[in-house]
Design an enzyme around this catalytic site. Structure first.
Site, PDB file in Angstrom:
ATOM      1  CG  ASN A 160      -1.710   1.243   1.400  1.00  0.00           C
ATOM      2  OD1 ASN A 160      -1.859   2.019   0.454  1.00  0.00           O
ATOM      3  ND2 ASN A 160      -2.232   1.470   2.595  1.00  0.00           N
ATOM      4  CE  LYS A 169       0.233   3.512   4.900  1.00  0.00           C
ATOM      5  NZ  LYS A 169       0.015   3.665   6.314  1.00  0.00           N
ATOM      6  CG  HIS A 190      -5.903   1.666   5.157  1.00  0.00           C
ATOM      7  ND1 HIS A 190      -5.472   2.635   6.032  1.00  0.00           N
ATOM      8  CD2 HIS A 190      -4.849   0.828   4.975  1.00  0.00           C
ATOM      9  CE1 HIS A 190      -4.208   2.391   6.355  1.00  0.00           C
ATOM     10  NE2 HIS A 190      -3.800   1.297   5.721  1.00  0.00           N
ATOM     11  CD  GLU A 203      -3.166   5.393   6.739  1.00  0.00           C
ATOM     12  OE1 GLU A 203      -3.153   5.477   5.495  1.00  0.00           O
ATOM     13  OE2 GLU A 203      -2.239   4.875   7.395  1.00  0.00           O
ATOM     14  CD  GLU A 207      -3.522  -2.764   7.436  1.00  0.00           C
ATOM     15  OE1 GLU A 207      -2.381  -2.904   7.024  1.00  0.00           O
ATOM     16  OE2 GLU A 207      -4.241  -1.804   7.132  1.00  0.00           O
ATOM     17  N   GLY A 263       2.294   2.234  10.687  1.00  0.00           N
ATOM     18  CA  GLY A 263       3.188   3.377  10.508  1.00  0.00           C
ATOM     19  C   GLY A 263       3.897   3.812  11.781  1.00  0.00           C
ATOM     20  CB  SER A 304       5.257  -1.674  11.869  1.00  0.00           C
ATOM     21  OG  SER A 304       4.776  -0.352  12.081  1.00  0.00           O
TER      22      SER A 304
HETATM   23  C1  PEP Z   1      -0.732   0.062   5.905  1.00  0.00           C
HETATM   24  O1  PEP Z   1      -0.611   1.058   5.225  1.00  0.00           O
HETATM   25  O2  PEP Z   1      -1.752  -0.618   5.793  1.00  0.00           O
HETATM   26  C2  PEP Z   1       0.353  -0.318   6.829  1.00  0.00           C
HETATM   27  C3  PEP Z   1       0.252  -1.432   7.472  1.00  0.00           C
HETATM   28  O3  PEP Z   1       1.416   0.560   6.939  1.00  0.00           O
HETATM   29  P1  PEP Z   1       2.831   0.262   7.657  1.00  0.00           P
HETATM   30  O4  PEP Z   1       3.366  -1.036   7.099  1.00  0.00           O
HETATM   31  O5  PEP Z   1       3.700   1.421   7.294  1.00  0.00           O
HETATM   32  O6  PEP Z   1       2.585   0.157   9.128  1.00  0.00           O
END
Ligand code: PEP
Length: 253
Positions: A10, A12, A95, A97, A167, A173, A213
């Site tokens: 992803n 973003k 997601h 976000e 997640e 992040g 992460s």
């Molecule tokens: C994500 O964008 O869904 C995500 C898990 O980001 P990150 O790996 O940076 O934590």
């Protein structure tokens, strides 16, 4: 037969230009994807070029979001059929976000999931709790509600065509990954929830990614868990080397 691992990147709101997007996609296309479903999820404006870059490399392309309507007065949105016409195969729905920053409700996410399936896109339905929800003991209740709403319109056959992504919001992040045991515990909970909501065969078919992460140094242990079938990768997907290293871990899991 085991579930085929799926690793999705992803991107973003990155990178800055179509040239950089093309460069990153080219570099991923040169890698070895092995027996893994690999998906690049760039910003919508880069989808066509990324798709061109990975054509023939065994890498699919996805979108970060879509609107459930096919057409209409929804300025700034893109529909599932528009994404399909660009060669998109996947779309991320819900997601954290989108839920947190843009106020998307679980019911709206459910509409997206149903609309995605209708046009032949595979939804990657995200779920996960915040830090305070985990600390307050409601993590699984939150996840269950997000799944109940996200999959509300689906029968077992339709649900089997979805990918789920657990997640935990506190791990996205932040560099704070759930431990493999914490992640596996929630994935096992989700699998059990799917058995109850649909049936065992459907539950065993659906792939559940972990996201939060995921990096080359922690991917192998996460992906070795019996109910973790892949990863949704944010930050580490912006460098081909780290993304392909995670794909390599999935190949060996
Ligand atoms: C994500 O964008 O869904 C995500 C898990 O980001 P990150 O790996 O940076 O934590």
């Amino acid at each position: 037969m085991g579930r085929r691992p799926i690793i999705a990147g992803n991107w973003k709101l990155n990178p800055d230009s179509v040239e950089q997007a093309r460069e990153l996609a080219d570099a991923v296309a040169e890698g070895d994807v092995g027996e893994v479903d690999v998906v690049l999820i760039p910003p919508a404006v880069f989808i066509a070029q990324v798709r061109q870059a990975v054509a023939g490399a065994g890498v699919a392309v996805g979108a970060q979001n879509m609107h459930p309507a096919a057409n209409g007065a929804f300025t700034g949105e893109v529909s599932g059929s528009m994404l399909r016409s660009l060669g998109c195969a996947y779309v991320v729905c819900g997601h954290s976000e989108r839920r947190g920053v843009f106020g998307e409700t679980s019911e709206f996410v459910g509409e997206k999931v149903a609309a995605a399936l209708q046009v032949g896109l595979t939804p990657i339905l995200c779920c996960g709790e915040t830090r305070s929800q985990r600390d307050g003991g409601s993590a699984t209740a939150v996840v269950a509600q997000q799944l109940r709403d996200g999959l509300a319109a689906l029968d077992a056959e339709a649900a089997a065509r979805c990918v789920l992504a657990y997640e935990p919001v506190w791990a996205i992040g932040t560099g704070l990954t759930a431990t493999p045991q914490q992640a596996e515990e929630t994935h096992a909970f989700i699998r059990h929830w799917l058995v109850e909501r649909f049936d065992r065969e459907t539950a065993e078919t659906i792939r559940i990614q972990y996201g939060g992460s995921v990096k080359p140094h922690n991917a192998a242990e996460l992906l070795a868990q019996p109910n973790i079938d892949g990863a949704l990768v944010g930050g580490a997907s912006l460098k081909a080397e780290s993304f392909l290293a995670i794909v390599g871990c999935a190949s060996r899991s």
